[in-house]
Write a protein that holds these residues in place. Sequence first.
Motif, PDB file in Angstrom:
ATOM      1  N   ARG A  25       6.151  -2.346  -3.799  1.00 20.01           N
ATOM      2  CA  ARG A  25       5.815  -1.539  -2.633  1.00 20.01           C
ATOM      3  C   ARG A  25       4.366  -1.713  -2.205  1.00 20.01           C
ATOM      4  O   ARG A  25       3.883  -0.993  -1.336  1.00 20.01           O
ATOM      5  N   VAL A  26       3.667  -2.653  -2.782  1.00 19.09           N
ATOM      6  CA  VAL A  26       2.258  -2.870  -2.452  1.00 19.09           C
ATOM      7  C   VAL A  26       2.077  -3.305  -0.998  1.00 19.09           C
ATOM      8  O   VAL A  26       1.193  -2.786  -0.308  1.00 19.09           O
ATOM      9  N   PRO A  27       2.890  -4.236  -0.465  1.00 20.93           N
ATOM     10  CA  PRO A  27       2.683  -4.607   0.945  1.00 20.93           C
ATOM     11  C   PRO A  27       2.849  -3.438   1.913  1.00 20.93           C
ATOM     12  O   PRO A  27       2.117  -3.337   2.901  1.00 20.93           O
ATOM     13  N   GLU A  28       3.778  -2.525   1.628  1.00 15.64           N
ATOM     14  CA  GLU A  28       3.953  -1.352   2.486  1.00 15.64           C
ATOM     15  C   GLU A  28       2.708  -0.469   2.443  1.00 15.64           C
ATOM     16  O   GLU A  28       2.250   0.028   3.479  1.00 15.64           O
TER      17      GLU A  28
END
Length: 81
Positions: A25-28
Motif C-alpha cells: 500500500r506504499v504507492p497509495e
Amino acid sequence: MNHLLKLPVLARRAFSSSARTLNNRVPEAQKLFQADNGLPVHIKGGTGDVLLYRFTMTITLGGTCYSLYWLLLASMPQKKA
C-alpha cells in the motif's frame, strides 16, 4: 515432551513469508501524502490525523502550563508559620 519438539516447527511456520501475503500500500500512501493540496503532511491523512494532532497539542500545552505553574509555585518563598 513431544509437544516441546514441535515448538520450533510451529515458530518457524508463524514467521514464514508464505503463510500470508500482504498488499503493498506504499504507492497509495505516497500519492496521498505527496498531493499538493495545501495541507501540512501531519494532517493529510484525514479526520483521524486532525483529531490526533489536536489531542496531542492540547496535552502538550496543558502539560507545559501545568509544569510552569509548579515551577512558579516552587520559586515563591515559603511563608513562615
